[in-house]
Design an enzyme around this catalytic site. Structure first.
Site, mmCIF file in Angstrom:
data_model
loop_
_atom_site.group_PDB
_atom_site.id
_atom_site.type_symbol
_atom_site.label_atom_id
_atom_site.label_comp_id
_atom_site.label_asym_id
_atom_site.label_seq_id
_atom_site.Cartn_x
_atom_site.Cartn_y
_atom_site.Cartn_z
ATOM 1 N N SER A 127 1.889 -7.941 -5.166
ATOM 2 C CA SER A 127 2.907 -7.817 -4.368
ATOM 3 C C SER A 127 4.124 -8.850 -4.407
ATOM 4 C CB SER A 127 2.223 -7.598 -2.990
ATOM 5 O OG SER A 127 3.404 -7.508 -2.105
ATOM 6 N N TYR A 152 -0.975 -11.586 4.495
ATOM 7 C CA TYR A 152 -0.887 -10.722 3.106
ATOM 8 C C TYR A 152 -0.179 -11.050 1.644
ATOM 9 C CZ TYR A 152 0.351 -6.698 0.158
ATOM 10 O OH TYR A 152 0.158 -5.225 -1.045
#
Length: 336
Positions: A127, A152
């Site tokens: 990501s 995350y």
């Protein structure tokens, strides 16, 4: 190829699976259909591919070590595309354990399966959030990423490190893709475009963080899928360095490993994104202007030169075209 696609009911995973099937490959689709968001939408995505003769559905959880191992043993995939994860920056602040379970434990099970099956290439989702507090623009894979600001992001950076370790120890070719903001038809309901569209149609206010001054490398789903598919057939090789030479963070001197950015190299402001949406809906948004949220970053901007060099990746879809396609799909799917 016989490709295991995890997260096959997800936004990117279902589209990748569809493209692989259209190209004549066999797909084993793994998804647990969790209720993080609308399960009905996930089932509707699956309905487009589940009856294909070359598609095999595996309704299991990545955290189930024995089930994942049995799946690899039964099907012996030649390639793996790992897109299953607990997503969402803000959600990770309130639900940290779900990220450890899915993104750390689950990914370990995938790596073990790849080792046992001797897969030819593992492509896995990272990501753009791994760039954290980096302020140098555009974000490049050649810079270190040591300061994530959400769990995350930390879990995705951990995936990159874990993949390199397995690549080094067991010679598994692994490629990480740092996705930048992906949007388009069949997208996730927790993403801005989906939330904004629903609220504007219903006459409800939208939350605009950082007063709309954030910039994002918004990337249309078809461009993302094209990059993933192209990369699958191009496994990386070690990139040796001489003694005393610094190691490039994106590659490895000892392992067939590479990390790439995948996204638009033309960032847009959030306010411009909203304006284009308003134009396509024929409605004005009621804007609730808010400060930056914890865990968010002010801007993302992808340097995709490495992926361009490797597979000719070239995102082509403008936000004007992409948002129109999304609005058309949304109105049709939800009869709005």
């Amino acid at each position: 190829m016989k490709v295991l696609v995890t997260g096959s009911a997800g936004f990117i995973g279902s589209n990748v699976s569809s493209r692989l099937l259209d190209a004549g490959h066999e797909v084993i689709g793994l998804d647990n259909l969790n209720d993080y968001y609308d399960v009905g939408l996930k089932k509707a995505r699956l309905a487009r591919i589940i009856d294909h003769p070359s598609y095999t559905e595996a309704r299991i959880d990545l955290q189930d070590r024995d089930a994942v191992a049995a799946l690899f043993e039964k099907h012996v995939p030649t390639h793996v595309i790992n897109l299953a994860a607990q997503a969402g920056v803000r959600y990770s602040i309130e639900n940290p354990h779900s990220y450890v379970d899915s993104n750390i434990v689950g990914f370990t099970n995938i790596l073990e399966g790849c080792r046992a099956a001797k897969v030819k290439h593992l492509v896995f989702a990272s990501s753009s959030s791994v760039y954290g507090t980096n302020t140098k623009m555009p974000f490049t894979v050649h810079d270190p990423v040591n300061h994530p600001i959400s769990l995350y992001a930390a879990s995705k950076r951990a995936n990159e490190l874990m993949a390199h370790t397995y690549s080094h120890l067991f010679e598994i070719p692994t490629s990480g893709l740092r996705f930048f903001t992906v949007y388009g038809p069949w997208g996730r309901p927790d993403m801005a475009l989906f939330l904004f569209t629903k609220a504007i149609i219903e006459g409800k206010p939208i939350d605009v963080f950082n007063n709309g001054e954030m910039k994002r490398s918004f990337t249309y789903i078809d461009d993302i899928v094209e990059g993933v598919i192209r990369l699958l057939d191009v496994p990386p090789k070690p990139k040796p360095v001489t003694v005393g030479e610094a190691q490039d963070p994106s590659t490895s001197a000892t392992a067939p490993f590479h990390v790439y950015n995948i996204g638009s190299d033309k960032p847009e402001t959030l306010m411009r994104y909203i304006e284009v949406l308003e134009e396509n809906l024929g409605l004005k948004a009621i804007k609730n202007m808010l400060p930056m949220q914890p865990g968010d970053v002010a801007a993302t901007w992808a340097d995709v030169d490495d992926l361009k060099s490797a597979v000719g990746f070239e995102p082509k879809t403008t936000i004007e075209e992409g948002i129109k396609n999304f609005v058309d799909w949304y109105r049709e799917f939800y009869k709005a």
